[in-house]
Design an enzyme around this catalytic site. Structure first.
Site: not given
Length: 379
Positions: A89, A196-197
């Site tokens: 991330s 939220s990806n």
């Protein structure tokens, strides 16, 4: 940091010289330079079950590096301070930086809607791209469902049987965005916060729509090459990690028990703009130092990036950038990331003077927060 949610969430020459700083010596040969607490925290992570840890610090004109544990459970080979690893991330900060550069160039506005750039892609079960701005994608206030939370996705890509069968799958971002659209949104756009990806799968596609080029090419030309981040890459479908690197390990389960799997090889394209990239501790320190010192963004865009909303605990989430207040009152900025077999943290003070980046090559144990606290608070 506490936003680790990629694949393991649910279970120019002058600039180069200015950023390079002194050579970073190994702590094993040059002493700990007052980083004893950090070393102890790294060793505690290994005692807790993490196979190995590698870390680097830039503190003013001084550098420090250390490793603990092993990089290969079969051979006992130690980790290297120069290891490349999947940063998951942390990719989000790179993606947000490119979008903010595009805004500064007048190619888009963060107040544009998703529908303007990606018509029809965010629609269904209450999702409406015409009500969601690019800014809301970047700070996770869109309300869009996180495809990683989908039970079928978890079984296919996170559980042992599914991962071992599907680790080399080739899927485009639209496949995962469509999974998100089968669920209701978390909340109305702009009314709350939820990581939220899916937001960054969409952000990567917006970069491509605005530039006509793959988002990874934009990251390379705008960030990686100017900063001479020689260990950093957007690997696409390449399943291996460049050398030097260590093996990556996972339990592929929600518990810390059971068999340990070597998960080094996988198709990182599945994570796309939410977590595809590879880097090293030295490169991450250089990147965040340059970013926070205004070398990648004009003042207006950097201020936008650092405008936060309340996320988890005392953390604030800006545009691909997390602000955190440590127990001793020190404020740090950065991001973390988790993907199969790799957990990474990178944090830097606002002036860019003090930076830390480190990686665990196991995803089921170890206290990353303790390493950050040890480095910046001495405990």
């Amino acid at each position: 940091m506490t936003v680790r949610t990629t694949m393991t969430a649910v279970t120019a020459a002058v600039l180069s010289l200015a950023l390079a700083g002194p050579a970073v010596a190994s702590a094993d040969s040059s002493g700990d330079y007052g980083h004893q607490a950090t070393r102890r925290a790294m060793e505690a992570a290994v005692a807790d079950g993490v196979p190995g840890v590698t870390a680097m610090v830039r503190d003013g004109r001084r550098g420090w590096s250390a490793t603990a544990g092993v990089g290969d459970l079969k051979t006992g080979k130690p980790r290297s301070p120069h290891d490349r690893y999947r940063v998951a991330s942390i990719t989000k900060t790179f993606v947000a930086t490119v979008l903010l550069q595009l805004e500064a160039e007048g190619k888009l506005s963060l107040d544009d809607t998703v529908e303007q750039w990606l018509p029809g892609l965010v629609r269904g079960n209450g999702h409406d791209g015409s009500r969601i701005t690019l800014r809301q994608l970047l700070n996770h206030t869109s309300g869009i469902y996180d495809y990683l939370a989908d039970p079928a996705f978890q079984q296919t890509y996170m559980a042992a049987e599914g991962f071992l069968q599907h680790r080399y799958d080739r899927k485009e971002p639209e496949y995962f965005i469509a999974i998100a659209m089968t669920h209701e949104p978390y909340f109305a756009p702009g009314t709350s916060w939820h990581y939220s990806n899916t937001n960054y799968a969409l952000a990567g596609r917006v970069i491509e729509k605005a530039t006509g080029r793959p988002y990874g090419d934009e990251v390379r030309d705008r960030v990686i090459k100017p900063l001479h981040l020689s260990a950093t890459s957007v690997p696409g479908t390449r399943v291996t990690v460049p050398q030097p690197s260590s093996r990556a390990y996972s339990k592929l389960a929600r518990t810390a028990t059971g068999p340990t799997y070597d998960v080094t090889e996988l198709n990182p394209r599945l994570a796309y703009g939410s977590g595809e990239m590879i880097s090293s501790s030295a490169d991450l320190n250089r990147f965040y130092t340059a970013l926070l010192r205004g070398r990648l963004l004009p003042p207006e865009q950097l201020a936008e990036m650092k405008t936060t909303v309340r996320s988890r605990g005392t953390n604030g989430y800006g545009l691909g950038l997390v602000e955190r207040t440590l127990s001793c009152g020190v404020h740090v900025w950065g991001h973390d990331g988790g993907i199969h077999g790799s957990n990474t943290d990178a944090v830097t003070t606002a002036d860019g003077r003090h930076a830390l980046a480190f990686n665990f090559n196991g995803d089921w144990s170890g206290d990353a927060d303790a390493v950050v606290e040890a480095e910046f608070c001495g405990r």
